[in-house]
Design an enzyme around this catalytic site. Structure first.
Site, PDB file in Angstrom:
ATOM      1  N   ARG A  54       0.832  -1.208   0.000  1.00  0.00           N
ATOM      2  CA  ARG A  54       0.000   0.000   0.000  1.00  0.00           C
ATOM      3  C   ARG A  54       0.864   1.255   0.000  1.00  0.00           C
ATOM      4  O   ARG A  54       0.574   2.252  -0.664  1.00  0.00           O
ATOM      5  CB  ARG A  54      -0.936  -0.022   1.214  1.00  0.00           C
ATOM      6  CG  ARG A  54      -1.846   1.180   1.250  1.00  0.00           C
ATOM      7  CD  ARG A  54      -3.009   0.997   2.203  1.00  0.00           C
ATOM      8  NE  ARG A  54      -3.930   2.114   2.057  1.00  0.00           N
ATOM      9  CZ  ARG A  54      -4.213   2.978   3.038  1.00  0.00           C
ATOM     10  NH1 ARG A  54      -3.668   2.841   4.223  1.00  0.00           N
ATOM     11  NH2 ARG A  54      -5.032   3.968   2.803  1.00  0.00           N
TER      12      ARG A  54
ATOM     13  N   HIS B 129       0.893   4.211  -2.757  1.00  0.00           N
ATOM     14  CA  HIS B 129       0.740   5.626  -2.404  1.00  0.00           C
ATOM     15  C   HIS B 129       1.943   6.445  -2.856  1.00  0.00           C
ATOM     16  O   HIS B 129       1.803   7.582  -3.305  1.00  0.00           O
ATOM     17  CB  HIS B 129       0.529   5.780  -0.893  1.00  0.00           C
ATOM     18  CG  HIS B 129      -0.865   5.449  -0.455  1.00  0.00           C
ATOM     19  ND1 HIS B 129      -1.399   5.873   0.729  1.00  0.00           N
ATOM     20  CD2 HIS B 129      -1.841   4.730  -1.065  1.00  0.00           C
ATOM     21  CE1 HIS B 129      -2.647   5.429   0.845  1.00  0.00           C
ATOM     22  NE2 HIS B 129      -2.927   4.731  -0.229  1.00  0.00           N
TER      23      HIS B 129
ATOM     24  N   ASP C 187       9.147   7.840  -5.923  1.00  0.00           N
ATOM     25  CA  ASP C 187      10.374   8.569  -5.588  1.00  0.00           C
ATOM     26  C   ASP C 187      10.586   8.674  -4.078  1.00  0.00           C
ATOM     27  O   ASP C 187      11.321   9.535  -3.612  1.00  0.00           O
ATOM     28  CB  ASP C 187      10.339   9.980  -6.203  1.00  0.00           C
ATOM     29  CG  ASP C 187       9.303  10.876  -5.530  1.00  0.00           C
ATOM     30  OD1 ASP C 187       8.422  10.350  -4.804  1.00  0.00           O
ATOM     31  OD2 ASP C 187       9.374  12.105  -5.714  1.00  0.00           O
TER      32      ASP C 187
ATOM     33  N   SER D 124       8.771   9.825  -1.905  1.00  0.00           N
ATOM     34  CA  SER D 124       8.228  11.026  -1.260  1.00  0.00           C
ATOM     35  C   SER D 124       7.335  10.634  -0.078  1.00  0.00           C
ATOM     36  O   SER D 124       7.199  11.386   0.881  1.00  0.00           O
ATOM     37  CB  SER D 124       7.452  11.891  -2.261  1.00  0.00           C
ATOM     38  OG  SER D 124       6.504  11.121  -2.961  1.00  0.00           O
TER      39      SER D 124
ATOM     40  N   ASN E 216      -3.069   8.336   4.898  1.00  0.00           N
ATOM     41  CA  ASN E 216      -2.036   7.439   5.432  1.00  0.00           C
ATOM     42  C   ASN E 216      -2.654   6.377   6.334  1.00  0.00           C
ATOM     43  O   ASN E 216      -2.218   5.255   6.375  1.00  0.00           O
ATOM     44  CB  ASN E 216      -0.968   8.227   6.203  1.00  0.00           C
ATOM     45  CG  ASN E 216      -1.472   8.778   7.539  1.00  0.00           C
ATOM     46  OD1 ASN E 216      -2.446   8.325   8.105  1.00  0.00           O
ATOM     47  ND2 ASN E 216      -0.758   9.762   8.041  1.00  0.00           N
TER      48      ASN E 216
ATOM     49  N   HIS F 197      -6.200  -5.989  -2.252  1.00  0.00           N
ATOM     50  CA  HIS F 197      -7.096  -5.981  -1.089  1.00  0.00           C
ATOM     51  C   HIS F 197      -7.454  -7.396  -0.634  1.00  0.00           C
ATOM     52  O   HIS F 197      -8.274  -7.573   0.249  1.00  0.00           O
ATOM     53  CB  HIS F 197      -8.354  -5.163  -1.388  1.00  0.00           C
ATOM     54  CG  HIS F 197      -8.102  -3.681  -1.435  1.00  0.00           C
ATOM     55  ND1 HIS F 197      -9.033  -2.758  -1.837  1.00  0.00           N
ATOM     56  CD2 HIS F 197      -6.990  -2.954  -1.110  1.00  0.00           C
ATOM     57  CE1 HIS F 197      -8.516  -1.538  -1.773  1.00  0.00           C
ATOM     58  NE2 HIS F 197      -7.278  -1.625  -1.341  1.00  0.00           N
TER      59      HIS F 197
ATOM     60  N   ASP G  32      -4.585 -14.491  -2.636  1.00  0.00           N
ATOM     61  CA  ASP G  32      -5.325 -15.475  -3.424  1.00  0.00           C
ATOM     62  C   ASP G  32      -6.402 -14.761  -4.238  1.00  0.00           C
ATOM     63  O   ASP G  32      -6.376 -13.543  -4.368  1.00  0.00           O
ATOM     64  CB  ASP G  32      -5.933 -16.552  -2.506  1.00  0.00           C
ATOM     65  CG  ASP G  32      -6.766 -15.939  -1.380  1.00  0.00           C
ATOM     66  OD1 ASP G  32      -7.227 -14.775  -1.523  1.00  0.00           O
ATOM     67  OD2 ASP G  32      -6.972 -16.606  -0.356  1.00  0.00           O
TER      68      ASP G  32
HETATM   69  C1  HEM Z   1      -8.349   1.348  -6.497  1.00  0.00           C
HETATM   70  C2  HEM Z   1      -8.288   2.293  -5.590  1.00  0.00           C
HETATM   71  C3  HEM Z   1      -7.961   2.018  -4.150  1.00  0.00           C
HETATM   72  C4  HEM Z   1      -8.612   2.530  -3.082  1.00  0.00           C
HETATM   73  C5  HEM Z   1      -9.802   3.483  -3.122  1.00  0.00           C
HETATM   74  C6  HEM Z   1      -7.985   1.997  -1.900  1.00  0.00           C
HETATM   75  C7  HEM Z   1      -8.354   2.307  -0.617  1.00  0.00           C
HETATM   76  C8  HEM Z   1      -7.877   1.687   0.513  1.00  0.00           C
HETATM   77  C9  HEM Z   1      -8.320   1.960   1.852  1.00  0.00           C
HETATM   78  C10 HEM Z   1      -9.339   3.012   2.242  1.00  0.00           C
HETATM   79  C11 HEM Z   1      -7.682   1.092   2.673  1.00  0.00           C
HETATM   80  C12 HEM Z   1      -7.879   0.933   4.179  1.00  0.00           C
HETATM   81  C13 HEM Z   1      -7.121   1.953   4.964  1.00  0.00           C
HETATM   82  C14 HEM Z   1      -7.564   1.862   6.392  1.00  0.00           C
HETATM   83  O1  HEM Z   1      -8.760   1.992   6.648  1.00  0.00           O
HETATM   84  O2  HEM Z   1      -6.706   1.630   7.258  1.00  0.00           O
HETATM   85  C15 HEM Z   1      -6.821   0.295   1.858  1.00  0.00           C
HETATM   86  C16 HEM Z   1      -6.019  -0.700   2.341  1.00  0.00           C
HETATM   87  C17 HEM Z   1      -5.135  -1.388   1.569  1.00  0.00           C
HETATM   88  N1  HEM Z   1      -4.867  -1.170   0.230  1.00  0.00           N
HETATM   89 FE1  HEM Z   1      -5.964  -0.071  -1.028  1.00  0.00          FE
HETATM   90  N2  HEM Z   1      -6.980   1.172  -2.269  1.00  0.00           N
HETATM   91  C18 HEM Z   1      -6.906   1.156  -3.640  1.00  0.00           C
HETATM   92  C19 HEM Z   1      -5.973   0.494  -4.405  1.00  0.00           C
HETATM   93  C20 HEM Z   1      -4.938  -0.240  -3.889  1.00  0.00           C
HETATM   94  C21 HEM Z   1      -3.811  -0.723  -4.646  1.00  0.00           C
HETATM   95  C22 HEM Z   1      -3.561  -0.417  -6.123  1.00  0.00           C
HETATM   96  C23 HEM Z   1      -3.045  -1.441  -3.790  1.00  0.00           C
HETATM   97  C24 HEM Z   1      -1.749  -2.136  -4.052  1.00  0.00           C
HETATM   98  C25 HEM Z   1      -1.369  -2.606  -5.204  1.00  0.00           C
HETATM   99  C26 HEM Z   1      -3.715  -1.433  -2.500  1.00  0.00           C
HETATM  100  C27 HEM Z   1      -3.306  -2.120  -1.389  1.00  0.00           C
HETATM  101  C28 HEM Z   1      -3.902  -2.042  -0.158  1.00  0.00           C
HETATM  102  C29 HEM Z   1      -3.547  -2.913   0.967  1.00  0.00           C
HETATM  103  C30 HEM Z   1      -2.589  -4.066   0.930  1.00  0.00           C
HETATM  104  C31 HEM Z   1      -4.300  -2.481   2.059  1.00  0.00           C
HETATM  105  C32 HEM Z   1      -4.238  -3.028   3.487  1.00  0.00           C
HETATM  106  C33 HEM Z   1      -3.158  -2.275   4.245  1.00  0.00           C
HETATM  107  C34 HEM Z   1      -2.830  -2.852   5.605  1.00  0.00           C
HETATM  108  O3  HEM Z   1      -3.304  -3.919   5.971  1.00  0.00           O
HETATM  109  O4  HEM Z   1      -2.043  -2.207   6.301  1.00  0.00           O
HETATM  110  N3  HEM Z   1      -4.843  -0.672  -2.595  1.00  0.00           N
HETATM  111  N4  HEM Z   1      -6.951   0.676   0.548  1.00  0.00           N
HETATM  112  C1  LIG Z   2      -1.604  10.289   9.442  1.00  0.00           C
HETATM  113  O1  LIG Z   2      -2.429  11.422   9.239  1.00  0.00           O
HETATM  114  C2  LIG Z   2      -2.987  11.932  10.423  1.00  0.00           C
HETATM  115  C3  LIG Z   2      -3.980  13.000  10.035  1.00  0.00           C
HETATM  116  O2  LIG Z   2      -3.431  14.010   9.244  1.00  0.00           O
HETATM  117  C4  LIG Z   2      -1.871  12.427  11.342  1.00  0.00           C
HETATM  118  O3  LIG Z   2      -2.380  12.959  12.538  1.00  0.00           O
HETATM  119  C5  LIG Z   2      -0.953  11.228  11.681  1.00  0.00           C
HETATM  120  O4  LIG Z   2       0.141  11.640  12.445  1.00  0.00           O
HETATM  121  C6  LIG Z   2      -0.457  10.572  10.393  1.00  0.00           C
HETATM  122  N1  LIG Z   2       0.253   9.343  10.687  1.00  0.00           N
HETATM  123  C7  LIG Z   2       1.564   9.198  10.474  1.00  0.00           C
HETATM  124  C8  LIG Z   2       2.117   7.826  10.703  1.00  0.00           C
HETATM  125  O5  LIG Z   2       2.274  10.083  10.105  1.00  0.00           O
END
Ligand code: HEM
Ligand SMILES: *[C@@H]1O[C@H](CO)[C@@H](O)[C@H](O)[C@H]1NC(C)=O
Ligand SMILES: *[C@@H]1O[C@H](CO)[C@@H](O)[C@H](O)[C@H]1NC(C)=O
Ligand SMILES: *[C@@H]1O[C@H](CO)[C@@H](O)[C@H](O)[C@H]1NC(C)=O
Length: 333
Positions: free
Chosen positions: A68, A72, A80, A82, A100, A198, A259
């Site tokens: 993720r 990002h 890069d 960033s 984040n 996901h 999977d």
């Molecule tokens: C298509 C648009 C996408 C949206 C709108 C999106 C949105 C999100 C959101 C909202 C979360 C949960 C964050 C949270 O609530 O903590 C998430 C988690 C995640 N996303 Fe996406 N995502 C997208 C695409 C992607 C892509 C392209 C990847 C990687 C190739 C990805 C990998 C992940 C992974 C692995 C998690 C779980 C992170 C964790 O367990 O720490 N996502 N995503």
């Molecule tokens: C993620 O964003 C929130 C809201 O802007 C901020 O308060 C928090 O410190 C950030 N988390 C990290 C790991 O930088």
């Protein structure tokens, strides 16, 4: 051979030399390549891989975090690093921006970077470290592999506002998703394939509780979410619309297993975000989902890998653009 007459042998030679020169200048500052560090830091890729293989088995959930983070990173100012910059002064950086949420693992990246720095100071970029760590940690948890050409350099700028503008929100519909991916050079197929990440990881309730409690502002549920699943989430996980701390597995029961579970869930209206559900709302993307579900995991892994490689090339800085950061959280002074 006779036809060369007027152009002449030397003319042809010059022409060929010109072509060779043009293409080598082009590639010198415009391209990534496999084994970019094979001379300047031959052990770099092995150092990364060894560290990942040693530590990721103890914290497999970091694989999700890294993929993720890499996504990002690439979507904001190109791949890069960033995303890794700490706020020092002025505007908050990308890692401090609201999308984040659960991004963790910065210290893991810092440790890998310091090992690589110890072997070859100032040679290997944080952008490449993050890209390699991502691939290696997905492989270490049994997921797909893909090629990681290297030679990325690190950016100097990171802005919270740009993260907000470039990263698709969980409530994005199919048109928004398509547009945001297209502006990064990724097509609808890439969108469907990459969303499959996901299948691992977790989300906070706050990323989707509107679908459970107040979808249109009338205390209703999102009709695109399976009713039984919604009821279950409300009863066991996200007990109120304002729950900001509980985490939910996006592919329940196999959060660490890469999977096809995610795509099967989509077809059962059990994708967690509106952006997941959106993939079955459009005939072209639904066709892709069906194709994936009917195919083999092996084929999916291969296609996913191709899209990851493509994502890893977004807006890369090469040649003399940017820098090789000494510490991933700070630009060199
Ligand atoms: C298509 C648009 C996408 C949206 C709108 C999106 C949105 C999100 C959101 C909202 C979360 C949960 C964050 C949270 O609530 O903590 C998430 C988690 C995640 N996303 Fe996406 N995502 C997208 C695409 C992607 C892509 C392209 C990847 C990687 C190739 C990805 C990998 C992940 C992974 C692995 C998690 C779980 C992170 C964790 O367990 O720490 N996502 N995503
Ligand atoms: C993620 O964003 C929130 C809201 O802007 C901020 O308060 C928090 O410190 C950030 N988390 C990290 C790991 O930088
Ligand atoms: C649902 O949304 C509406 C409109 O935004 C708001 O007035 C109402 O208070 C919300 N209800 C809940 C339970 O949050
Ligand atoms: C970045 O900030 C975190 C705390 O938010 C700190 O632990 C870390 O050492 C900082 N990294 C750098 C390179 O300054």
């Amino acid at each position: 051979m006779k036809k060369m007459g007027r152009f002449g042998f030397y003319g042809a030679l010059l022409f060929i030399l010109g072509l060779v020169l043009a293409s080598s200048i082009g590639s010198a500052h415009a391209q990534l390549k496999m084994g970019f560090y094979s001379k300047s830091c031959p052990k770099a890729e092995k150092i990364v891989q060894d560290y990942v293989n040693k530590h990721i088995p103890n914290v497999p959930s970091l694989a999700a975090t890294f993929i993720r983070m890499h996504f990002h990173d690439c979507f904001v100012r190109g791949c890069d690093a960033s995303i890794l910059l700490n706020t020092t002064s002025g505007e908050q950086t990308e890692r401090q921006s609201p999308p984040n949420l659960s991004l963790r693992g910065f210290d893991f990246i810092d440790r890998v970077k310091s090992l690589v720095e110890a072997a070859c100071p100032g040679v290997v970029s944080c952008a490449d470290v993050l890209t390699l760590v991502t691939r290696d940690s997905i492989v270490a948890t049994g997921g797909p592999s893909w090629k990681v050409p290297t030679g990325r350099r690190d950016g100097l700028i990171s802005r919270s506002s740009e993260a907000l503008n470039n990263l698709p929100p969980p409530f994005a519909n199919i048109n928004t998703l398509r547009t945001m991916f297209a502006s990064q050079g990724l097509d609808l197929t890439d969108l469907v394939l990459l969303s499959g990440a996901h299948t691992i990881g977790v989300a906070h309730c706050s990323s989707f509780t509107n679908r459970l409690y107040n979808f249109t502002g009338r205390g209703d549920e999102d009709p695109a979410l399976d009713r039984n699943y919604a009821a279950n989430l409300k009863a066991r996980k996200c007990r109120s619309i304002s729950d900001t701390t509980t985490k939910v597995e996006m592919d329940p029961g196999s959060r660490n297993t890469f999977d096809l579970g995610y795509y099967n869930l989509l077809l059962k209206k059990r994708g967690l975000f509106e952006s997941d559900a959106a993939l079955t709302s459009n005939s072209a993307s639904l066709r892709e989902v069906n194709k994936i579900v009917k195919g083999s995991v092996k084929d999916y892994f291969a296609r996913f890998g191709k899209s990851m490689e493509k994502m890893g090339r977004i807006g890369v800085k090469t040649g003399s653009v940017g820098e090789i950061r000494k510490q991933c959280g700070l630009v060199n002074s």
